[in-house]
Design a protein around this motif. Sequence first.
Motif, PDB file in Angstrom:
ATOM      1  N   ASP A 165       0.648  -1.336   0.011  1.00 16.78           N
ATOM      2  CA  ASP A 165       0.027  -0.152   0.063  1.00 16.78           C
ATOM      3  C   ASP A 165       0.846   1.129  -0.128  1.00 16.78           C
ATOM      4  O   ASP A 165       0.326   2.394   0.007  1.00 16.78           O
ATOM      5  N   GLY A 166       2.287   1.165   0.104  1.00 10.38           N
ATOM      6  CA  GLY A 166       3.139   2.251   0.001  1.00 10.38           C
ATOM      7  C   GLY A 166       3.418   3.024   1.424  1.00 10.38           C
ATOM      8  O   GLY A 166       4.420   3.830   1.507  1.00 10.38           O
ATOM      9  N   ALA A 167       2.881   2.279   2.231  1.00 14.50           N
ATOM     10  CA  ALA A 167       3.048   2.593   3.650  1.00 14.50           C
ATOM     11  C   ALA A 167       4.592   2.007   4.043  1.00 14.50           C
ATOM     12  O   ALA A 167       4.908   0.945   3.735  1.00 14.50           O
ATOM     13  N   PRO A 168       5.501   2.805   4.884  1.00 12.27           N
ATOM     14  CA  PRO A 168       6.589   2.217   5.447  1.00 12.27           C
ATOM     15  C   PRO A 168       6.131   0.982   6.146  1.00 12.27           C
ATOM     16  O   PRO A 168       5.540   0.901   7.181  1.00 12.27           O
TER      17      PRO A 168
END
Length: 168
Positions: A134-137
């Motif tokens: 989801d692009g979250a770190p």
Amino acid sequence: LALAFQTYMRFKHIFAVPRPMELSPQIQPMIPTPGHGALPSGHATEAFVIAHVLEALMNADGSDGGNGTKCREQLQRLAARISINRTVAGLHYPVDSAAGQVLGTALGAFLVARSTGGKRQHRSFDGRSFTGADGAPKDFRLHDNTGSIDANGGELTMPKAPLLEWLW
């Protein structure tokens, strides 16, 4: 540890990654912040060097399933805890600890190989692997891949260093 210090300090000066507190006034470190860059975490590097070397030393008698194998999980957990505590204290980003883990494991393998004449592997680090779908770190995790073998097989037989062999 002097080898680890000299190595990670070169990376810190080359990359010059700002510390978290330099980017946000909301981050207030619990301890004094060093004036050099954040990547890689020096504490993580040193902790994983020590964990790798201790595991190899405890397995040095050649017995299958030596004490190092039995203690590996605890050594790795302690190194990870040291690493994560630096993030909790506000001094590092999680990826700093992950880079320190890769560097520390590689340096530990190098020291063991130079001491025993064994094999070592090339390792690489790709920070993109710390981003979720989801692009979250993603946070630093103990069991993340600590490196990969290069396309040529990546194993080198290291010549023994006489002094390191004697110390070993």
